[in-house]
Enzyme design. Structure first.
Site, PDB file in Angstrom:
ATOM      1  N   THR A   1      11.210   5.679  -1.230  1.00 45.12           N
ATOM      2  CA  THR A   1      11.809   6.987  -0.985  1.00 45.12           C
ATOM      3  C   THR A   1      13.057   6.832  -0.139  1.00 45.12           C
ATOM      4  O   THR A   1      13.063   6.127   0.876  1.00 45.12           O
ATOM      5  CB  THR A   1      10.810   7.940  -0.285  1.00 45.12           C
ATOM      6  OG1 THR A   1      11.466   9.188  -0.009  1.00 45.12           O
ATOM      7  CG2 THR A   1      10.277   7.365   1.009  1.00 45.12           C
TER       8      THR A   1
ATOM      9  N   HIS B   1      -3.966   1.340   6.748  1.00 45.18           N
ATOM     10  CA  HIS B   1      -4.535   0.320   7.636  1.00 45.18           C
ATOM     11  C   HIS B   1      -5.964  -0.069   7.222  1.00 45.18           C
ATOM     12  O   HIS B   1      -6.532  -1.019   7.777  1.00 45.18           O
ATOM     13  CB  HIS B   1      -4.533   0.827   9.081  1.00 45.18           C
ATOM     14  CG  HIS B   1      -4.385  -0.262  10.100  1.00 45.18           C
ATOM     15  ND1 HIS B   1      -4.744  -1.564   9.854  1.00 45.18           N
ATOM     16  CD2 HIS B   1      -3.920  -0.243  11.375  1.00 45.18           C
ATOM     17  CE1 HIS B   1      -4.518  -2.298  10.923  1.00 45.18           C
ATOM     18  NE2 HIS B   1      -4.012  -1.522  11.871  1.00 45.18           N
TER      19      HIS B   1
END
Length: 649
Positions: A560, A617
């Protein structure tokens, strides 16, 4: 044994330098190769390292004093020693206190005869501990041809093989004096002025602004005065004509007129007495960022260009100035005389008008500290203005017009389908995965330079603009192949992770209806040109609502462009079920400390960008994210895309 610190040789045609700042004071300890002082010449500003470790026992040349090449600047003593037994500096010419001001207009002894082909300032700082005779000479910038003297691209450093012309200070048909600055050149190490090797008329410019030339290549042809200029198309961005001003720097008293007999008695006037080009500094306007990488902001352009503030501050092309105009100082510093490139750039960056500053250096010379103090004073005045307005003090000038309010103010509307979908998926993404963001800073100056060289041919060949986005996409898919954990997906309920066998790159596209992410399937198999064409194609079809539903799914990683509206970086939200999304910030030019093998640490303008990786994560650790970003950083900073662009040499 005490060691003398001598003025190094900073160029073949440079015979002296001015101490602008001592970084250590008498009695302070200094290590070997630690920056000891700053020296300025009419070509370059640089730091001089200490040749030995010890205590700075004596400063011979004070700040703002000028010393000849090879003369003693200071004495470094060992611990417990005194400075009495310091050996004389190698190739010492004269004590600094006796060095004459190079441009003083008072009566002076005849100057030595000029060399036929003076050299520009070399940017390689020789070792202070060696005699200057051991330094290799800089390649000559002038070579006689059948039609005149060719101005060549000089060697601007041991590892520098090419340079980019950023600005022509003279145009075809204009006259130039020997050693008068003729053009400005930029490399990935330094920006400098190139002087004319001879006096004459510019009859041909062979390398235009923003074009790159190899060391030794012909840049222009200087003919005899009155020579007819060669027929050639006008440059796309001609540099404004410059008025000439008499050299007045460093003279404590007003310079004597040219009619004075002492000047006429000189058989060969010093080259510094030639007219300097006018370089006008104005407050730097704000730089409006570009809307996309296909149409980048001015600050995102090549590093060899002048800064956006300096480029915007250039005056419009002017007619040749008459005698009255020539009497006005053209260096942007009033009557203060020569202003170093470092001071000019600093003034442009801080928006300081040099003509409004009274220099505190020798002969009224404007120093870096003068510019900093003027900028601080202007900032304090600006901050005091709102306080004065709030206290009832009437403001001077007409108030700025207020922008028209949006018609959406005060309305309540139903969410569009696409906005409702985006809202739902973003919240779900944050609820599903453990997201955080890691950011690295990348120097993309080499890519900016490649774009400058190749963008015209690239668009002609492939039909799309060469933006930064394809470079980021190519580096990303290459890094995904080396770090497949970032190109994976996790099924926590099943307790499995899938490492995808292809790099299906999602490209976030801003549309009037909201953010849409089309997917480039098997992006890892595409070349730089292939990525550029595919990105442009899907972006256009997405904005025109012509993208197919199959092209909006199946992505394994997303890119992006958060910098398309000027943002430096963002913390993008992952597009599920992916585990990573990379945000690319705005490419901006700013001063950066770089380590030059010859000159040490330098502050130079570089094209910089932040890359922000948001990752899941649950499967990607912080070390994994850092390794992925470092792989991208090394690929982009190396700038080895010549083969992808069809550039050779």
């Amino acid at each position: 044994m005490p060691v003398s610190v001598t003025m190094p040789r900073l160029g073949e045609s440079v015979t002296e330098g001015t101490v602008t700042r001592w970084l250590k004071q008498e009695g302070e300890r200094v290590e070997a190769d630690e920056p000891l002082l700053e020296v300025s010449t009419d070509k370059v500003d640089t730091e001089i390292p200490s040749p030995a470790a010890g205590v700075l026992s004596r400063i011979v040349v004070g700040e703002d004093e000028t010393a000849d090449v090879g003369s003693e600047l200071a004495v470094i003593s060992g611990d417990g020693e005194d400075a009495g037994g310091a050996a004389p500096a190698p190739a010492q010419q004269a004590p600094a206190q006796q060095a004459p001001a190079p441009q003083q207009a008072a009566p002076q002894p005849p100057a030595p005869a000029e060399q036929p082909d003076p050299e520009p300032a070399a940017l390689t700082t020789p070792s202070i501990a060696k005699p200057v005779e051991q330094e290799a000479p800089t390649p000559q910038t002038g070579q006689a041809t059948g039609d005149g003297v060719a101005v060549k691209m000089p060697a601007l450093g041991e590892s520098v093989t090419e340079g980019t012309v950023t600005r022509w200070l003279k145009q075809v048909g204009e006259t130039v004096e020997v050693d008068e600055p003729l053009l400005e050149v930029s490399t990935d190490k330094v920006d400098t002025e190139i002087p004319s090797p001879v006096a004459g008329t510019v009859i041909e410019i062979k390398v235009q602004e923003d074009e790159t030339a190899d060391v030794g290549a012909d840049l222009a042809i200087i003919g005899t005065p009155g020579s007819a200029p060669a027929a050639e198309p006008a440059p796309s961005a001609p540099a404004p004509q410059q008025a000439h001003a008499p050299e007045q720097a460093q003279a404590p008293q007003p310079p004597a007129p040219q009619q004075q007999s002492p000047q006429q008695a000189s058989p060969a006037p010093a080259p510094q007495q030639a007219a300097e080009p006018a370089i006008e500094s104005k407050p730097a306007p704000a730089v409006e960022p570009g809307s996309s990488y296909a149409d980048p902001a001015p600050a995102a352009e090549t590093a060899q260009n002048p800064s956006a503030a300096e480029r915007a501050a250039e005056p419009a092309p002017a007619q040749p100035a008459g005698p009255a105009a020539e009497a006005v100082s053209g260096n942007g510093a009033g009557d203060a005389g020569y202003v170093t490139p470092l001071v000019r750039k600093l003034a442009a960056e801080k928006g300081v008008d040099l003509a409004s500053i009274t220099g505190t250096g020798v002969g009224g010379r404007i120093r870096k500290q003068d510019v900093i103090e003027a900028a601080d004073a202007a900032a304090k005045a600006a901050s005091a203005a709102p306080a004065a307005a709030s206290s009832g003090t009437p403001a001077t000038g007409a108030p700025a017009a207020k922008p028209a309010p949006s018609p959406l103010r005060g309305r309540t509307e139903k969410l569009t389908r696409i906005r409702a979908t985006i809202a739902r998926r973003m919240v779900e993404s944050l609820q599903i995965s453990a997201q955080l963001t890691t950011v690295v800073e990348v120097d993309v100056t080499k890519i900016a330079q490649l774009r400058s060289r190749a963008k015209a041919d690239f668009q002609a060949k492939h039909g799309v603009k060469l933006s930064f986005m394809p470079f980021f996409a190519l580096a990303a898919v290459e890094a995904l192949r080396q770090h497949p954990v970032v190109n994976s997906s996790i099924d926590q309920e099943a307790g499995t992770v899938t490492y995808h066998d292809g790099e299906h790159l999602g490209i976030a596209v801003d549309t009037p209806k909201g953010l849409v992410v089309p997917v480039l399937r098997d992006a890892g198999d595409l070349s730089l040109a292939g990525l550029a064409k595919r990105i442009a194609d899907v972006a256009e079809r997405t904005r025109n609502n012509k993208i197919s539903p199959d092209e909006l799914s199946g992505g394994t990683f997303t890119l992006t462009n958060t910098g398309s509206r000027g943002a430096l970086f963002d913390t993008p939200i992952i597009n599920q079920p992916q585990v990573g999304i990379l945000g690319t910030g705005a490419v901006v030019k700013r001063a950066v400390v770089v380590d030059d093998p010859n000159l040490g640490e330098l502050i130079v303008p570089r094209s910089m960008v932040y890359l922000a990786l948001s990752y899941d994560h649950r499967i990607v650790d912080g070390a994994d994210a850092a390794r992925f970003l470092v792989t991208m950083k090394e690929r982009l900073e190396a700038g080895q895309f010549e083969g992808d662009l069809g550039l050779h040499g």
